[in-house]
Each structure stands twice: as structure tokens, then as C-alpha cells.
Enzyme design. Structure first.
Site, PDB file in Angstrom:
ATOM      1  N   ARG A 147     -38.123  39.676  10.933  1.00  0.00           N
ATOM      2  CA  ARG A 147     -38.001  40.819  11.750  1.00  0.00           C
ATOM      3  C   ARG A 147     -39.295  41.475  12.146  1.00  0.00           C
ATOM      4  O   ARG A 147     -40.127  41.360  11.412  1.00  0.00           O
ATOM      5  CB  ARG A 147     -37.089  41.823  11.417  1.00  0.00           C
ATOM      6  CG  ARG A 147     -35.470  41.303  11.195  1.00  0.00           C
ATOM      7  CD  ARG A 147     -34.485  42.385  10.868  1.00  0.00           C
ATOM      8  NE  ARG A 147     -33.250  42.066  10.750  1.00  0.00           N
ATOM      9  CZ  ARG A 147     -32.879  41.578   9.164  1.00  0.00           C
ATOM     10  NH1 ARG A 147     -33.580  41.608   8.302  1.00  0.00           N
ATOM     11  NH2 ARG A 147     -31.625  41.288   9.420  1.00  0.00           N
ATOM     12  N   LYS A 172     -34.084  45.107   6.852  1.00  0.00           N
ATOM     13  CA  LYS A 172     -32.781  45.836   7.222  1.00  0.00           C
ATOM     14  C   LYS A 172     -31.787  46.176   6.119  1.00  0.00           C
ATOM     15  O   LYS A 172     -31.575  45.328   5.297  1.00  0.00           O
ATOM     16  CB  LYS A 172     -32.218  44.944   8.204  1.00  0.00           C
ATOM     17  CG  LYS A 172     -31.323  45.635   9.205  1.00  0.00           C
ATOM     18  CD  LYS A 172     -30.787  44.876  10.263  1.00  0.00           C
ATOM     19  CE  LYS A 172     -29.728  45.318  11.080  1.00  0.00           C
ATOM     20  NZ  LYS A 172     -29.173  44.554  12.003  1.00  0.00           N
ATOM     21  N   HIS A 240     -37.799  39.030  18.376  1.00  0.00           N
ATOM     22  CA  HIS A 240     -36.498  38.750  17.993  1.00  0.00           C
ATOM     23  C   HIS A 240     -36.084  37.310  18.563  1.00  0.00           C
ATOM     24  O   HIS A 240     -35.301  36.382  17.781  1.00  0.00           O
ATOM     25  CB  HIS A 240     -35.377  39.760  18.717  1.00  0.00           C
ATOM     26  CG  HIS A 240     -34.046  39.767  18.100  1.00  0.00           C
ATOM     27  ND1 HIS A 240     -33.928  40.002  16.646  1.00  0.00           N
ATOM     28  CD2 HIS A 240     -32.857  39.706  18.767  1.00  0.00           C
ATOM     29  CE1 HIS A 240     -32.553  40.142  16.403  1.00  0.00           C
ATOM     30  NE2 HIS A 240     -31.951  39.761  17.460  1.00  0.00           N
ATOM     31  N   ARG A 243     -37.568  34.897  15.913  1.00  0.00           N
ATOM     32  CA  ARG A 243     -36.766  34.856  14.605  1.00  0.00           C
ATOM     33  C   ARG A 243     -35.396  33.990  14.992  1.00  0.00           C
ATOM     34  O   ARG A 243     -35.368  33.241  14.103  1.00  0.00           O
ATOM     35  CB  ARG A 243     -35.942  36.273  14.408  1.00  0.00           C
ATOM     36  CG  ARG A 243     -35.119  36.400  13.208  1.00  0.00           C
ATOM     37  CD  ARG A 243     -34.911  38.021  13.023  1.00  0.00           C
ATOM     38  NE  ARG A 243     -33.575  38.403  12.255  1.00  0.00           N
ATOM     39  CZ  ARG A 243     -33.553  38.230  10.895  1.00  0.00           C
ATOM     40  NH1 ARG A 243     -34.811  37.777  10.116  1.00  0.00           N
ATOM     41  NH2 ARG A 243     -32.486  38.457  10.225  1.00  0.00           N
ATOM     42  N   HIS A 266     -29.560  37.941   5.678  1.00  0.00           N
ATOM     43  CA  HIS A 266     -28.113  38.055   6.149  1.00  0.00           C
ATOM     44  C   HIS A 266     -27.131  38.270   4.930  1.00  0.00           C
ATOM     45  O   HIS A 266     -27.323  37.776   3.833  1.00  0.00           O
ATOM     46  CB  HIS A 266     -27.772  36.755   6.989  1.00  0.00           C
ATOM     47  CG  HIS A 266     -28.257  36.834   8.335  1.00  0.00           C
ATOM     48  ND1 HIS A 266     -28.365  35.579   9.417  1.00  0.00           N
ATOM     49  CD2 HIS A 266     -29.180  37.531   9.117  1.00  0.00           C
ATOM     50  CE1 HIS A 266     -28.959  35.758  10.210  1.00  0.00           C
ATOM     51  NE2 HIS A 266     -29.505  36.854  10.197  1.00  0.00           N
ATOM     52  N   TYR A 275     -22.108  23.530   7.581  1.00  0.00           N
ATOM     53  CA  TYR A 275     -23.068  22.921   6.797  1.00  0.00           C
ATOM     54  C   TYR A 275     -23.106  22.972   5.352  1.00  0.00           C
ATOM     55  O   TYR A 275     -22.413  23.786   4.745  1.00  0.00           O
ATOM     56  CB  TYR A 275     -24.547  23.510   7.198  1.00  0.00           C
ATOM     57  CG  TYR A 275     -25.011  23.346   8.615  1.00  0.00           C
ATOM     58  CD1 TYR A 275     -25.303  22.372   9.004  1.00  0.00           C
ATOM     59  CD2 TYR A 275     -24.860  24.494   9.387  1.00  0.00           C
ATOM     60  CE1 TYR A 275     -25.483  22.348  10.463  1.00  0.00           C
ATOM     61  CE2 TYR A 275     -25.004  24.471  10.699  1.00  0.00           C
ATOM     62  CZ  TYR A 275     -25.350  23.385  11.486  1.00  0.00           C
ATOM     63  OH  TYR A 275     -25.638  23.345  12.597  1.00  0.00           O
TER      64      TYR A 275
END
Length: 298
Positions: A147, A172, A240, A243, A266, A275
Site C-alpha cells: 500500500r 493496515k 492503489h 497494488r 488480507h 485456487y
């Protein structure tokens, strides 16, 4: 017309796909979707399903709580399978013809094509201080999915050029993590540290000519200028978007989304269920799937 079992039809489709030289990831997506449908039908000896059976299968996928994106991709793979059977004269009509495929929400992020990423990198002047820095910035975004705040928050001591990894302390949610990069990015980062000059571990890694830490606006302007120089008129190039591009290219070049989840920091695998997990450490996976290496031949 010969009546095939589901398993026989799948075998014929697999031979066709391999003869076309389809990408490994595409073959895996087809394989996952057809394996799940085969299990739903009761095994390889089951007859080819009717439209009603496929609609029931669709409902079952949605009831399991799978993301609409996942269901959409699986049903498209199954539709390609039946379209092949029709084209090859093994089936008169595709049962998917009357099966609605759930629409994917329209808020998916836009990404840059590989060609535009390469053009952006080529716009960086390798012979100048700022050009070397800017190339290192773009590659850091593209190869790690950082980020903007994470990139400008890097200190010299956060970048491990030997281990090909970056410690992200300003992530984050306040969670520290490590991200990994390939050989191409490692070379660009080494070149940047050389022209930047010696700095203590606590000093900012990416700086202005005056030695100040880059700001959000600094980086945004750098990308805007590079996009203009690269001839990407009308194309928004932002941290962004880079990313999202990094994530898309990582998967397209063979990287599994469970690994990507860790690289991006995440908290959910909801959109990655299609996947398969891949063996090997996170660093080994990144070394294989590094977008920068695959784009620029590192």
C-alpha cells in the site's frame, strides 16, 4: 451420437485443453470446477447433467456461501466444457444454455495490463538519481503489492536485500508482516541504495533529493509523470491501482491466492477459494511467481 459418461467427457475435454497448450492456471480452474461438478453428480460414471441438474448445482454453490465471483468463474469453466462437447459433436446442445450464471458485482478494481506496466518501467531513466529511485518504487508496488502508506513508511532497516523481503511495520490494522520480492526488484533496490548513499537503519528508505521521506503526494506525482512519459494518456496510474495490478499479475503468473493473501496482508480468503493451495514457503512461492521477474525476464 455416442452417449458419454461424465468422466469420459471430462477426459476428452482434458485432452483438448492440453493440445491447445492452455496455461497451467487455466487447466487448474477447469479441473477444480469439473471435479466439483462430478462429485455433485455422483462420480465419473454419472450421465451428463440436464439444465435442471446444473441449476441445482448452482444453487448448492451459492448456499455454501461461496463468493459470487467464485461461482461465476466455476460456472464459466463448466460452460466452456459443454461448449467443447457441442463443437466436437459429442453433444447436441449445451445444458448450460438455459442456466443463468450469477453476475459479478461491478465494483472490481481496475488494473494495468502487463504491457502498460512495462511501459511505465521503461519510462524510468536508469541513468539518473530520480529515475533509479522511481523504478525501484514502481517495482516495489508491482512485485509486492505494498500500500502507499506502507511504501512511504519503510525505513532502511526494513528492506532485506539478501533475504529478498521487506518488513512492513506500518500495515493496515497495525499488523506487522513480511512481503517478498524477486530478483528484478532486488537489483533495482540495490541500485537505489547505492545512489541514495549510506543511511542508518532508522532513516526513511525512499527519499526526496533533500533526504526527506517521500509523502503521499510525492509518490502520486511521480506516478502521474511516469504515466505521461510512458504515453499512458487517459490511464490512471495510482499506488492503489498498482497494488491491484500486483495481485492480478501474481495470480496470472502462477502464484496461489493463499500466498497472495499473506503478501497483501488480507484477513479473508473469501475471493480466493477457486485456487488451490501450493506447497512451499512463502518466499519460494514469490520467487516463482514474482510479477517483475516474469514481466522483465529477471
Amino acid at each position: 451420437m455416442e452417449i458419454l459418461t461424465f468422466g469420459q467427457a471430462v477426459e476428452a475435454f482434458q485432452v483438448y485443453c492440453r493440445s491447445k497448450g492452455l496455461a497451467r492456471r487455466t487447466l487448474e480452474i477447469y479441473g477444480e470446477a469439473l471435479a466439483q461438478l462430478q462429485a455433485f453428480l455422483g462420480g465419473p460414471t454419472a450421465p451428463l447433467p440436464s439444465s435442471q441438474k446444473l441449476r441445482t448445482f448452482t444453487v448448492q454453490l451459492l448456499d455454501r456461501g461461496l463468493a459470487v465471483t467464485t461461482v461465476n468463474i466455476r460456472l464459466r469453466a463448466i460452460r466452456a466444457f459443454f461448449n467443447f462437447l457441442v463443437r466436437d459433436g459429442l453433444l447436441e446442445e449445451s445444458p448450460m444454455k438455459n442456466v443463468p450464471i450469477p453476475k459479478v458485482p461491478g465494483q472490481f478494481p481496475r488494473v494495468l495490463t502487463p504491457e502498460r506496466v512495462v511501459a511505465l518501467l521503461r519510462a524510468c531513466d536508469h541513468s539518473t538519481w530520480t529515475g533509479i529511485r522511481n523504478r525501484a518504487i514502481v517495482l516495489s508496488f508491482v512485485d509486492t503489492g505494498l500500500r502507499l502508506e506502507e511504501l512511504i513508511g519503510l525505513d532502511v532497516g526494513d528492506v532485506d536485500l539478501i533475504g529478498h523481503r521487506i518488513r512492513v511495520r506500518h500495515a493496515k490494522g497495525g499488523k506487522e508482516r513480511f512481503v517478498y520480492f524477486g530478483s528484478t526488484t532486488a537489483r533495482a533496490l540495490r541500485k537505489w541504495t547505492k545512489v541514495r548513499g549510506y543511511a542508518p537503519a532508522h532513516a526513511p528508505f525512499f527519499v526526496t533529493r533533500d533526504g526527506a521521506r517521500l509523502t503521499r503526494r510525492n509518490v502520486q506525482r511521480i506516478l502521474e509523470r511516469l504515466a505521461k512519459k510512458a504515453g499512458l494518456d487517459g490511464v490512471k496510474v495510482s499506488p492503489h491501482r498498482l497494488r491491484h495490478t500486483a495481485a492480478t499479475l501474481f495470480v496470472a503468473f502462477g502464484g496461489p491466492l493463499p500466498a497472495l493473501k499473506e503478501l497483501l496482508g488480507h484477513s479473508s480468503l473469501r475471493t480466493t477459494e477457486i485456487y488451490l493451495h501450493m506447497a512451499g514457503s512463502l518466499r519460494e512461492i514469490q520467487a516463482m511467481a514474482s510479477p517483475a521477474d516474469r514481466l522483465l525476464g529477471g
